[in-house]
Design a protein around this motif. Sequence first.
Motif, PDB file in Angstrom:
ATOM      1  N   ARG A  77       0.749  -1.191   0.100  1.00  0.00           N
ATOM      2  CA  ARG A  77      -0.031  -0.069  -0.074  1.00  0.00           C
ATOM      3  C   ARG A  77       0.987   1.149   0.002  1.00  0.00           C
ATOM      4  O   ARG A  77       0.405   2.244  -0.776  1.00  0.00           O
ATOM      5  CB  ARG A  77      -0.943  -0.079   1.317  1.00  0.00           C
ATOM      6  CG  ARG A  77      -2.070  -1.104   1.293  1.00  0.00           C
ATOM      7  CD  ARG A  77      -2.924  -0.993   2.171  1.00  0.00           C
ATOM      8  NE  ARG A  77      -3.579  -2.198   2.566  1.00  0.00           N
ATOM      9  CZ  ARG A  77      -3.529  -3.171   3.332  1.00  0.00           C
ATOM     10  NH1 ARG A  77      -2.597  -3.604   4.206  1.00  0.00           N
ATOM     11  NH2 ARG A  77      -4.373  -4.171   3.402  1.00  0.00           N
ATOM     12  N   ASP A  78       1.793   1.187   0.813  1.00  0.00           N
ATOM     13  CA  ASP A  78       2.734   2.806   0.974  1.00  0.00           C
ATOM     14  C   ASP A  78       3.775   2.666  -0.250  1.00  0.00           C
ATOM     15  O   ASP A  78       3.988   3.843  -0.679  1.00  0.00           O
ATOM     16  CB  ASP A  78       3.782   2.274   2.106  1.00  0.00           C
ATOM     17  CG  ASP A  78       2.822   2.440   3.680  1.00  0.00           C
ATOM     18  OD1 ASP A  78       1.773   3.069   3.523  1.00  0.00           O
ATOM     19  OD2 ASP A  78       3.306   1.908   4.515  1.00  0.00           O
ATOM     20  N   LEU A  79       4.102   1.519  -0.932  1.00  0.00           N
ATOM     21  CA  LEU A  79       4.816   1.705  -2.038  1.00  0.00           C
ATOM     22  C   LEU A  79       3.990   2.197  -3.245  1.00  0.00           C
ATOM     23  O   LEU A  79       4.430   2.874  -3.920  1.00  0.00           O
ATOM     24  CB  LEU A  79       5.522   0.198  -2.575  1.00  0.00           C
ATOM     25  CG  LEU A  79       6.609  -0.334  -1.460  1.00  0.00           C
ATOM     26  CD1 LEU A  79       6.903  -1.608  -1.534  1.00  0.00           C
ATOM     27  CD2 LEU A  79       7.579   0.664  -1.456  1.00  0.00           C
ATOM     28  N   PHE A  80       2.726   1.829  -3.237  1.00  0.00           N
ATOM     29  CA  PHE A  80       2.045   2.206  -4.257  1.00  0.00           C
ATOM     30  C   PHE A  80       1.693   3.730  -4.096  1.00  0.00           C
ATOM     31  O   PHE A  80       1.326   4.503  -5.150  1.00  0.00           O
ATOM     32  CB  PHE A  80       0.619   1.486  -4.477  1.00  0.00           C
ATOM     33  CG  PHE A  80      -0.115   1.492  -5.889  1.00  0.00           C
ATOM     34  CD1 PHE A  80       0.296   1.422  -6.923  1.00  0.00           C
ATOM     35  CD2 PHE A  80      -1.368   1.944  -5.713  1.00  0.00           C
ATOM     36  CE1 PHE A  80      -0.452   1.642  -8.131  1.00  0.00           C
ATOM     37  CE2 PHE A  80      -2.172   2.520  -7.090  1.00  0.00           C
ATOM     38  CZ  PHE A  80      -1.443   2.187  -8.020  1.00  0.00           C
ATOM     39  N   ALA A  81       1.673   3.941  -2.972  1.00  0.00           N
ATOM     40  CA  ALA A  81       1.131   5.759  -2.709  1.00  0.00           C
ATOM     41  C   ALA A  81       2.350   6.451  -3.244  1.00  0.00           C
ATOM     42  O   ALA A  81       2.164   7.353  -3.603  1.00  0.00           O
ATOM     43  CB  ALA A  81       0.844   5.596  -1.302  1.00  0.00           C
ATOM     44  N   THR A  82       3.831   5.963  -2.990  1.00  0.00           N
ATOM     45  CA  THR A  82       4.635   6.762  -3.634  1.00  0.00           C
ATOM     46  C   THR A  82       4.673   6.734  -4.996  1.00  0.00           C
ATOM     47  O   THR A  82       4.853   7.640  -5.577  1.00  0.00           O
ATOM     48  CB  THR A  82       6.147   5.804  -3.091  1.00  0.00           C
ATOM     49  OG1 THR A  82       6.158   5.762  -1.902  1.00  0.00           O
ATOM     50  CG2 THR A  82       7.339   6.387  -3.761  1.00  0.00           C
ATOM     51  N   ALA A  83       4.001   5.657  -5.778  1.00  0.00           N
ATOM     52  CA  ALA A  83       3.940   5.733  -7.088  1.00  0.00           C
ATOM     53  C   ALA A  83       3.077   6.808  -7.282  1.00  0.00           C
ATOM     54  O   ALA A  83       3.078   7.523  -8.592  1.00  0.00           O
ATOM     55  CB  ALA A  83       3.596   4.549  -7.420  1.00  0.00           C
ATOM     56  N   GLY A  84       1.926   7.108  -6.771  1.00  0.00           N
ATOM     57  CA  GLY A  84       0.920   8.064  -6.803  1.00  0.00           C
ATOM     58  C   GLY A  84       1.446   9.405  -6.541  1.00  0.00           C
ATOM     59  O   GLY A  84       1.115  10.209  -7.506  1.00  0.00           O
ATOM     60  N   SER A  85       2.320   9.493  -5.473  1.00  0.00           N
ATOM     61  CA  SER A  85       2.949  11.142  -5.717  1.00  0.00           C
ATOM     62  C   SER A  85       3.845  11.164  -7.016  1.00  0.00           C
ATOM     63  O   SER A  85       3.797  12.505  -7.136  1.00  0.00           O
ATOM     64  CB  SER A  85       3.668  10.893  -4.222  1.00  0.00           C
ATOM     65  OG  SER A  85       5.256  10.190  -4.371  1.00  0.00           O
ATOM     66  N   LEU A  86       4.304  10.289  -7.464  1.00  0.00           N
ATOM     67  CA  LEU A  86       4.994  10.385  -8.537  1.00  0.00           C
ATOM     68  C   LEU A  86       4.200  10.975  -9.759  1.00  0.00           C
ATOM     69  O   LEU A  86       4.432  11.752 -10.463  1.00  0.00           O
ATOM     70  CB  LEU A  86       5.862   9.140  -8.994  1.00  0.00           C
ATOM     71  CG  LEU A  86       7.373   9.223  -8.097  1.00  0.00           C
ATOM     72  CD1 LEU A  86       7.991   7.665  -8.473  1.00  0.00           C
ATOM     73  CD2 LEU A  86       8.162   9.964  -8.374  1.00  0.00           C
ATOM     74  N   HIS A  87       3.014  10.313  -9.775  1.00  0.00           N
ATOM     75  CA  HIS A  87       1.901  10.810 -11.088  1.00  0.00           C
ATOM     76  C   HIS A  87       1.958  12.109 -10.709  1.00  0.00           C
ATOM     77  O   HIS A  87       1.487  12.796 -11.885  1.00  0.00           O
ATOM     78  CB  HIS A  87       0.989   9.762 -10.630  1.00  0.00           C
ATOM     79  CG  HIS A  87      -0.230   9.833 -11.823  1.00  0.00           C
ATOM     80  ND1 HIS A  87       0.118  10.062 -12.987  1.00  0.00           N
ATOM     81  CD2 HIS A  87      -1.575   9.993 -11.753  1.00  0.00           C
ATOM     82  CE1 HIS A  87      -1.136  10.140 -13.771  1.00  0.00           C
ATOM     83  NE2 HIS A  87      -2.128  10.220 -12.776  1.00  0.00           N
ATOM     84  N   VAL A 100      12.550  12.358  -6.254  1.00  0.00           N
ATOM     85  CA  VAL A 100      12.407  11.555  -7.401  1.00  0.00           C
ATOM     86  C   VAL A 100      12.933  10.112  -7.445  1.00  0.00           C
ATOM     87  O   VAL A 100      12.367   9.069  -7.572  1.00  0.00           O
ATOM     88  CB  VAL A 100      12.362  12.415  -8.803  1.00  0.00           C
ATOM     89  CG1 VAL A 100      12.178  11.383 -10.099  1.00  0.00           C
ATOM     90  CG2 VAL A 100      11.339  13.529  -8.702  1.00  0.00           C
ATOM     91  N   GLU A 101      14.521  10.297  -7.279  1.00  0.00           N
ATOM     92  CA  GLU A 101      15.146   9.284  -7.280  1.00  0.00           C
ATOM     93  C   GLU A 101      14.918   8.065  -6.338  1.00  0.00           C
ATOM     94  O   GLU A 101      14.737   6.713  -6.652  1.00  0.00           O
ATOM     95  CB  GLU A 101      16.736   9.663  -7.232  1.00  0.00           C
ATOM     96  CG  GLU A 101      17.732   8.478  -7.336  1.00  0.00           C
ATOM     97  CD  GLU A 101      19.232   8.978  -7.438  1.00  0.00           C
ATOM     98  OE1 GLU A 101      20.131   8.129  -7.794  1.00  0.00           O
ATOM     99  OE2 GLU A 101      19.316  10.301  -7.060  1.00  0.00           O
ATOM    100  N   SER A 102      14.782   8.815  -4.942  1.00  0.00           N
ATOM    101  CA  SER A 102      14.354   7.756  -3.957  1.00  0.00           C
ATOM    102  C   SER A 102      13.083   7.119  -4.271  1.00  0.00           C
ATOM    103  O   SER A 102      13.060   6.074  -3.870  1.00  0.00           O
ATOM    104  CB  SER A 102      14.328   8.672  -2.649  1.00  0.00           C
ATOM    105  OG  SER A 102      13.930   7.789  -1.608  1.00  0.00           O
ATOM    106  N   SER A 103      12.068   7.920  -4.521  1.00  0.00           N
ATOM    107  CA  SER A 103      10.697   7.232  -4.928  1.00  0.00           C
ATOM    108  C   SER A 103      10.785   6.425  -6.138  1.00  0.00           C
ATOM    109  O   SER A 103       9.967   5.253  -6.073  1.00  0.00           O
ATOM    110  CB  SER A 103       9.874   8.289  -5.384  1.00  0.00           C
ATOM    111  OG  SER A 103       9.510   9.426  -4.122  1.00  0.00           O
ATOM    112  N   LEU A 104      11.634   6.540  -6.929  1.00  0.00           N
ATOM    113  CA  LEU A 104      11.900   5.648  -8.199  1.00  0.00           C
ATOM    114  C   LEU A 104      12.212   4.222  -7.735  1.00  0.00           C
ATOM    115  O   LEU A 104      11.837   3.270  -8.055  1.00  0.00           O
ATOM    116  CB  LEU A 104      12.421   6.003  -9.158  1.00  0.00           C
ATOM    117  CG  LEU A 104      12.983   5.187 -10.361  1.00  0.00           C
ATOM    118  CD1 LEU A 104      11.686   4.635 -11.069  1.00  0.00           C
ATOM    119  CD2 LEU A 104      13.794   5.921 -11.406  1.00  0.00           C
ATOM    120  N   GLY A 105      13.334   4.451  -6.670  1.00  0.00           N
ATOM    121  CA  GLY A 105      13.773   3.146  -5.974  1.00  0.00           C
ATOM    122  C   GLY A 105      12.734   2.291  -5.285  1.00  0.00           C
ATOM    123  O   GLY A 105      12.289   1.225  -5.272  1.00  0.00           O
TER     124      GLY A 105
END
Length: 119
Positions: A77-87, A100-105
């Motif tokens: 859930r948290d990892l997908f929320a990170t993807a949502g913040s990148l969106h 961005v780099e950390s979130s991409l990881g």
Amino acid sequence: MNAQAQRYHDTGLELLAGARAHLAEDDLRQASEKAWGAAAQMVKAAAEDRGWSHNSHHELYAVINRLAGDIGDPQLRDLFATAGSLHANFYEGWMPREMVESSLGRVAEFVEKLDGQND
């Protein structure tokens, strides 16, 4: 995995590679959007494989919530929320490169976890 799920899965891996390439070029908005796309495609692959609906953002979040419960990995859930913040960053462009780099990881970790579910 059915053919449509495999297409989503393969596209997810391609988008993750694209996100990394855009990050290397300092194109943070495109890196962000490709990372979101990678995560979304992997969720679609998991949903398609299970016969679950996945036709909106709302449904993608519902799928990942259900999947996290089903496999006992609440971190999804948290990892997908990170993807949502990148969106969101694709549209707003407010994230510094380091974020961005950390979130991409974290999205790469998410993709790996879902990839492991498709074995």
